[in-house]
Motif scaffolding. Sequence first.
Motif, short mmCIF file in Angstrom:
data_model
loop_
_atom_site.label_atom_id
_atom_site.label_comp_id
_atom_site.label_asym_id
_atom_site.label_seq_id
_atom_site.Cartn_x
_atom_site.Cartn_y
_atom_site.Cartn_z
N LEU A 29 39.10 36.64 43.29
CA LEU A 29 40.14 37.66 43.25
C LEU A 29 40.38 38.31 44.61
O LEU A 29 41.23 39.18 44.74
CB LEU A 29 39.78 38.73 42.22
CG LEU A 29 39.51 38.20 40.80
CD1 LEU A 29 39.21 39.35 39.85
CD2 LEU A 29 40.70 37.39 40.29
N LEU A 30 39.62 37.89 45.61
CA LEU A 30 39.78 38.41 46.96
C LEU A 30 40.75 37.54 47.75
O LEU A 30 40.97 36.36 47.42
CB LEU A 30 38.44 38.43 47.69
CG LEU A 30 37.39 39.43 47.24
CD1 LEU A 30 36.06 39.14 47.95
CD2 LEU A 30 37.84 40.86 47.51
N PRO A 31 41.32 38.06 48.84
CA PRO A 31 42.08 37.20 49.75
C PRO A 31 41.18 36.09 50.27
O PRO A 31 39.97 36.26 50.41
CB PRO A 31 42.50 38.16 50.87
CG PRO A 31 42.39 39.53 50.29
CD PRO A 31 41.30 39.47 49.27
N ARG A 36 35.58 33.79 51.84
CA ARG A 36 34.60 32.95 52.52
C ARG A 36 33.40 33.75 53.01
O ARG A 36 32.28 33.24 53.06
CB ARG A 36 35.25 32.20 53.69
CG ARG A 36 35.76 33.07 54.83
CD ARG A 36 36.48 32.21 55.88
NE ARG A 36 37.08 33.02 56.93
CZ ARG A 36 36.48 33.33 58.08
NH1 ARG A 36 35.25 32.90 58.31
NH2 ARG A 36 37.10 34.05 58.99
N HIS A 37 33.61 35.03 53.33
CA HIS A 37 32.49 35.85 53.80
C HIS A 37 31.53 36.17 52.64
O HIS A 37 30.31 36.20 52.84
CB HIS A 37 33.02 37.14 54.42
CG HIS A 37 33.92 36.91 55.60
ND1 HIS A 37 33.52 36.19 56.69
CD2 HIS A 37 35.19 37.32 55.86
CE1 HIS A 37 34.51 36.15 57.58
NE2 HIS A 37 35.53 36.82 57.09
N ARG A 231 42.56 44.65 45.80
CA ARG A 231 42.01 43.33 45.55
C ARG A 231 40.49 43.35 45.55
O ARG A 231 39.83 42.64 44.77
CB ARG A 231 42.55 42.32 46.57
CG ARG A 231 44.06 42.12 46.43
CD ARG A 231 44.57 40.94 47.22
NE ARG A 231 44.14 39.66 46.66
CZ ARG A 231 44.61 38.49 47.08
NH1 ARG A 231 45.50 38.44 48.06
NH2 ARG A 231 44.18 37.36 46.54
N ALA A 232 39.90 44.20 46.38
CA ALA A 232 38.44 44.36 46.33
C ALA A 232 38.02 45.01 45.02
O ALA A 232 36.97 44.69 44.46
CB ALA A 232 37.98 45.19 47.52
N ARG A 233 38.85 45.93 44.55
CA ARG A 233 38.56 46.58 43.27
C ARG A 233 38.52 45.55 42.15
O ARG A 233 37.64 45.57 41.29
CB ARG A 233 39.65 47.63 42.98
CG ARG A 233 39.20 48.83 42.17
CD ARG A 233 40.35 49.79 41.96
NE ARG A 233 41.06 50.06 43.21
CZ ARG A 233 42.32 50.47 43.29
NH1 ARG A 233 43.02 50.64 42.17
NH2 ARG A 233 42.88 50.70 44.45
N ARG A 234 39.48 44.63 42.17
CA ARG A 234 39.49 43.58 41.15
C ARG A 234 38.25 42.70 41.25
O ARG A 234 37.64 42.35 40.22
CB ARG A 234 40.76 42.74 41.31
CG ARG A 234 42.03 43.46 40.88
CD ARG A 234 43.26 42.66 41.24
NE ARG A 234 44.48 43.28 40.71
CZ ARG A 234 45.68 43.08 41.22
NH1 ARG A 234 45.84 42.28 42.28
NH2 ARG A 234 46.74 43.66 40.68
N CYS A 235 37.87 42.35 42.46
CA CYS A 235 36.68 41.52 42.66
C CYS A 235 35.44 42.21 42.09
O CYS A 235 34.66 41.60 41.34
CB CYS A 235 36.51 41.24 44.14
SG CYS A 235 34.89 40.58 44.60
#
Length: 512
Positions: A29-31, A36-37, A231-235
């Motif tokens: 769910l992240l860009p 990759r990180h 998007r971090a929130r979704r992850c």
Amino acid sequence: MNDHLAAGYARARAITRAHGTTYYWGARLLPRESRRHVHAIYALARIADDLVDSSSRGGPDRAAALDAFEAAFWSALHSGTSPDPVLAAAVTSAREHRLEEECFARFFGAMRTDLTRTTYDTWDDLLGYMDGSAAVIGDLMLPVLGAPETARPAARSLGLAFQLTNFLRDVGEDLDRGRVYVPQEDLRFFGADPGRRTDDEAWRALMRFEVARNRRLYREADAGVPALPLRARRCVVAARLLYARILDEIEDAGHDVFSHRARVPTSRKAALAARVAVSGNPARLLPPGPRTAADWPDDDRVVLVDGVGAATGVAAKSEVHHDATPRHLGFSCYLLDDDGRLLVTVRAEDKTSFGGVATNTACGHPRPGERVTDAARRRLSHELGLEVDRVRVVLPAFSYVARTPTLVENEACPVTVARVSSARPTTHPTTQPIPDPTEVAEAWWTDWREFRDAALGPGEIRSPSGRTWPLSPWSVEQVALLDKLGPDPLAWQAPEGELLPPALRVDGVDDA
């Protein structure tokens, strides 16, 4: 990105998908650039963990393998590259996000602990290990997710929650490696033995406690979700919900973690990730917190203290009373009449903390800035409808830790003695309590010696109603100390040199 580095990130992605499916689905769910990180950090941690857990190597060989891997990591971090593609990816991510070297040092230190340590006596001991093996992952993920510094405590709690879930799910596998990550103090309290590999009642009671502890950590992590970019929130929400569902699977299996491994099916993971992916406000998908108003109708503020009793903060009672209650101020009060009789009370059976135990007359928490003697008067009035004029401190330095199957109590708890006079006019019957039923189930006057003998002997006492009640663990400890002050409770004096905790010395004055 060159081919070597691309291969490293591809390998890290494959490792995450194979071994860390919850991280994998959350990271989707992240860009792409952030994804990759996450894979690189997870793969680094996974490789180190596998080296420590390898069954094909003996202890010295595992230590040598971990040493070599750590040395290769530090060399790569300082040079910016490595012949190993996964290390090249990990250090590239670390350098791009300026991840603190101290975090990696803590992580490798925790991995080294696993080479020699097999048990942890207390929850605090286990937390010390998990700081480097789990909370540190939250520290490392903050920059990757673009999270503000204010989210750090929540990120650390999420790392702890993930690892505790692993520990509860993998009890049987850890036993095969000779390790037990459930605190020994918890095993002793519940009489549970993982070595029996049996989900008997003692084991189920232990697991109910640990699962509740785990869910508290998830709730603490939830507090940081609103601060994250969308998007971090979704992850984070996806990973948090997926991992917590392992606890549901453990419960559905009757807390049997020996005969099979609790798993969340891939189809359910994909469906939940898809639901989170389209949510405009993923925080709404998180489960609600506990309803504190129902559990703590007198949800007052308590004063948090350090090991020497100095104030460190203030918090709502409901927020700090749980499986790992921080030390805070409390008090106990023994109410005597002119004949030296003690008013014994039984705590209401539905109280969240130690319901249904007989104890000293009243207990409570001094409010911020309140003298302990004034707090005792307030609680006597609130719980029993009694007004008293004389209150003194007799055990200024008393403290204790006690627990039930659902929580741990941890108080710096001075002991006070209050007096009421039986010679007052009958129009003002101050010796006849009017108990608040939400606080007190029974109350009666008894000779001090009877209470003392019950506390020093069987640890239970019979009330006028004919019921036998267990005595509170703090009163049992207190009576042993009070008995040393002399046989006459009306003549008790505080031991010379003992002082109240600094947080209770209002305006620099010691109430004792």
